[in-house]
Design a protein around this motif. Sequence first.
Motif, PDB file in Angstrom:
ATOM      1  N   GLN A  74       0.803  -1.225   0.000  1.00 17.73           N
ATOM      2  CA  GLN A  74       0.000   0.000   0.000  1.00 17.73           C
ATOM      3  C   GLN A  74       0.834   1.273   0.000  1.00 17.73           C
ATOM      4  O   GLN A  74       0.306   2.368   0.150  1.00 17.73           O
ATOM      5  CB  GLN A  74      -0.943  -0.013   1.211  1.00 17.73           C
ATOM      6  CG  GLN A  74      -1.957  -1.132   1.180  1.00 17.73           C
ATOM      7  CD  GLN A  74      -2.862  -1.041  -0.034  1.00 17.73           C
ATOM      8  OE1 GLN A  74      -3.359   0.026  -0.364  1.00 17.73           O
ATOM      9  NE2 GLN A  74      -3.053  -2.165  -0.711  1.00 17.73           N
ATOM     10  N   ARG A  75       2.149   1.141  -0.180  1.00 14.79           N
ATOM     11  CA  ARG A  75       3.034   2.314  -0.139  1.00 14.79           C
ATOM     12  C   ARG A  75       2.633   3.367  -1.167  1.00 14.79           C
ATOM     13  O   ARG A  75       2.568   4.556  -0.869  1.00 14.79           O
ATOM     14  CB  ARG A  75       4.488   1.901  -0.355  1.00 14.79           C
ATOM     15  CG  ARG A  75       5.448   3.053  -0.136  1.00 14.79           C
ATOM     16  CD  ARG A  75       6.890   2.583  -0.235  1.00 14.79           C
ATOM     17  NE  ARG A  75       7.808   3.308   0.587  1.00 14.79           N
ATOM     18  CZ  ARG A  75       7.970   4.612   0.608  1.00 14.79           C
ATOM     19  NH1 ARG A  75       7.233   5.384  -0.132  1.00 14.79           N
ATOM     20  NH2 ARG A  75       8.863   5.183   1.401  1.00 14.79           N
ATOM     21  N   ASP A  76       2.354   2.931  -2.402  1.00 19.12           N
ATOM     22  CA  ASP A  76       1.970   3.887  -3.441  1.00 19.12           C
ATOM     23  C   ASP A  76       0.701   4.635  -3.063  1.00 19.12           C
ATOM     24  O   ASP A  76       0.574   5.834  -3.313  1.00 19.12           O
ATOM     25  CB  ASP A  76       1.780   3.180  -4.783  1.00 19.12           C
ATOM     26  CG  ASP A  76       3.089   2.685  -5.371  1.00 19.12           C
ATOM     27  OD1 ASP A  76       4.169   3.164  -4.957  1.00 19.12           O
ATOM     28  OD2 ASP A  76       3.049   1.806  -6.257  1.00 19.12           O
ATOM     29  N   ARG A  77      -0.236   3.937  -2.448  1.00 22.94           N
ATOM     30  CA  ARG A  77      -1.480   4.584  -2.010  1.00 22.94           C
ATOM     31  C   ARG A  77      -1.202   5.603  -0.916  1.00 22.94           C
ATOM     32  O   ARG A  77      -1.777   6.695  -0.912  1.00 22.94           O
ATOM     33  CB  ARG A  77      -2.459   3.514  -1.520  1.00 22.94           C
ATOM     34  CG  ARG A  77      -3.759   4.075  -1.011  1.00 22.94           C
ATOM     35  CD  ARG A  77      -4.623   4.614  -2.137  1.00 22.94           C
ATOM     36  NE  ARG A  77      -5.888   5.081  -1.577  1.00 22.94           N
ATOM     37  CZ  ARG A  77      -6.405   6.282  -1.817  1.00 22.94           C
ATOM     38  NH1 ARG A  77      -5.812   7.121  -2.621  1.00 22.94           N
ATOM     39  NH2 ARG A  77      -7.536   6.643  -1.256  1.00 22.94           N
ATOM     40  N   LEU A  78      -0.311   5.275   0.019  1.00 22.38           N
ATOM     41  CA  LEU A  78       0.046   6.236   1.069  1.00 22.38           C
ATOM     42  C   LEU A  78       0.720   7.475   0.494  1.00 22.38           C
ATOM     43  O   LEU A  78       0.474   8.592   0.950  1.00 22.38           O
ATOM     44  CB  LEU A  78       0.962   5.568   2.104  1.00 22.38           C
ATOM     45  CG  LEU A  78       0.281   4.681   3.123  1.00 22.38           C
ATOM     46  CD1 LEU A  78       1.310   3.883   3.919  1.00 22.38           C
ATOM     47  CD2 LEU A  78      -0.587   5.500   4.050  1.00 22.38           C
ATOM     48  N   VAL A  79       1.559   7.288  -0.515  1.00 21.90           N
ATOM     49  CA  VAL A  79       2.206   8.434  -1.171  1.00 21.90           C
ATOM     50  C   VAL A  79       1.146   9.300  -1.847  1.00 21.90           C
ATOM     51  O   VAL A  79       1.195  10.536  -1.768  1.00 21.90           O
ATOM     52  CB  VAL A  79       3.276   7.949  -2.183  1.00 21.90           C
ATOM     53  CG1 VAL A  79       3.758   9.090  -3.053  1.00 21.90           C
ATOM     54  CG2 VAL A  79       4.439   7.304  -1.441  1.00 21.90           C
ATOM     55  N   LYS A 111       3.245   6.719   8.742  1.00 22.41           N
ATOM     56  CA  LYS A 111       3.094   5.379   8.161  1.00 22.41           C
ATOM     57  C   LYS A 111       4.160   5.128   7.094  1.00 22.41           C
ATOM     58  O   LYS A 111       4.720   4.034   7.012  1.00 22.41           O
ATOM     59  CB  LYS A 111       1.697   5.203   7.549  1.00 22.41           C
ATOM     60  CG  LYS A 111       0.597   5.175   8.563  1.00 22.41           C
ATOM     61  CD  LYS A 111       0.695   3.949   9.443  1.00 22.41           C
ATOM     62  CE  LYS A 111      -0.443   3.894  10.439  1.00 22.41           C
ATOM     63  NZ  LYS A 111      -0.306   2.789  11.372  1.00 22.41           N
ATOM     64  N   LEU A 112       4.457   6.142   6.287  1.00 18.27           N
ATOM     65  CA  LEU A 112       5.519   5.984   5.282  1.00 18.27           C
ATOM     66  C   LEU A 112       6.873   5.767   5.959  1.00 18.27           C
ATOM     67  O   LEU A 112       7.677   4.947   5.510  1.00 18.27           O
ATOM     68  CB  LEU A 112       5.567   7.205   4.361  1.00 18.27           C
ATOM     69  CG  LEU A 112       4.447   7.284   3.330  1.00 18.27           C
ATOM     70  CD1 LEU A 112       4.423   8.655   2.665  1.00 18.27           C
ATOM     71  CD2 LEU A 112       4.596   6.187   2.296  1.00 18.27           C
ATOM     72  N   ALA A 113       7.118   6.480   7.057  1.00 17.68           N
ATOM     73  CA  ALA A 113       8.372   6.310   7.787  1.00 17.68           C
ATOM     74  C   ALA A 113       8.461   4.900   8.370  1.00 17.68           C
ATOM     75  O   ALA A 113       9.540   4.296   8.372  1.00 17.68           O
ATOM     76  CB  ALA A 113       8.480   7.355   8.903  1.00 17.68           C
ATOM     77  N   GLN A 114       7.336   4.353   8.842  1.00 16.93           N
ATOM     78  CA  GLN A 114       7.330   2.975   9.342  1.00 16.93           C
ATOM     79  C   GLN A 114       7.725   2.005   8.232  1.00 16.93           C
ATOM     80  O   GLN A 114       8.497   1.076   8.464  1.00 16.93           O
ATOM     81  CB  GLN A 114       5.943   2.584   9.851  1.00 16.93           C
ATOM     82  CG  GLN A 114       5.609   3.061  11.224  1.00 16.93           C
ATOM     83  CD  GLN A 114       4.235   2.569  11.650  1.00 16.93           C
ATOM     84  OE1 GLN A 114       3.337   2.383  10.830  1.00 16.93           O
ATOM     85  NE2 GLN A 114       4.068   2.385  12.945  1.00 16.93           N
ATOM     86  N   LEU A 115       7.186   2.222   7.056  1.00 16.50           N
ATOM     87  CA  LEU A 115       7.531   1.343   5.934  1.00 16.50           C
ATOM     88  C   LEU A 115       9.010   1.445   5.594  1.00 16.50           C
ATOM     89  O   LEU A 115       9.647   0.453   5.252  1.00 16.50           O
ATOM     90  CB  LEU A 115       6.688   1.688   4.706  1.00 16.50           C
ATOM     91  CG  LEU A 115       5.242   1.229   4.743  1.00 16.50           C
ATOM     92  CD1 LEU A 115       4.484   1.775   3.539  1.00 16.50           C
ATOM     93  CD2 LEU A 115       5.146  -0.283   4.784  1.00 16.50           C
TER      94      LEU A 115
END
Length: 74
Positions: free
Chosen positions: A8-13, A48-52
């Motif tokens: 889901q990284r792209d969605r978070l971006v 959340k992005l930093a967690q990833l």
Amino acid sequence: MLWPDPAQRDRLVEIRDNLLARIAEAEREGWLGEVEGLKISLAGAEGKLAQLDRRPTGGVVDLGIPTASTKSWP
């Protein structure tokens, strides 16, 4: 701790970028309360992005199978 799904990284971006655009619009329009709320949401998305980014990506680590020792300890 619950980790976000790496798929889901792209969605978070996308969400983060949308929040940035909405913050800019709210600032232009003088919607100060909206700006504050959006900044809170932005902090959550960036968190959340930093967690990833911190999540280990090495996959499974093989620790081997322990064996029983016949040697007695002193």
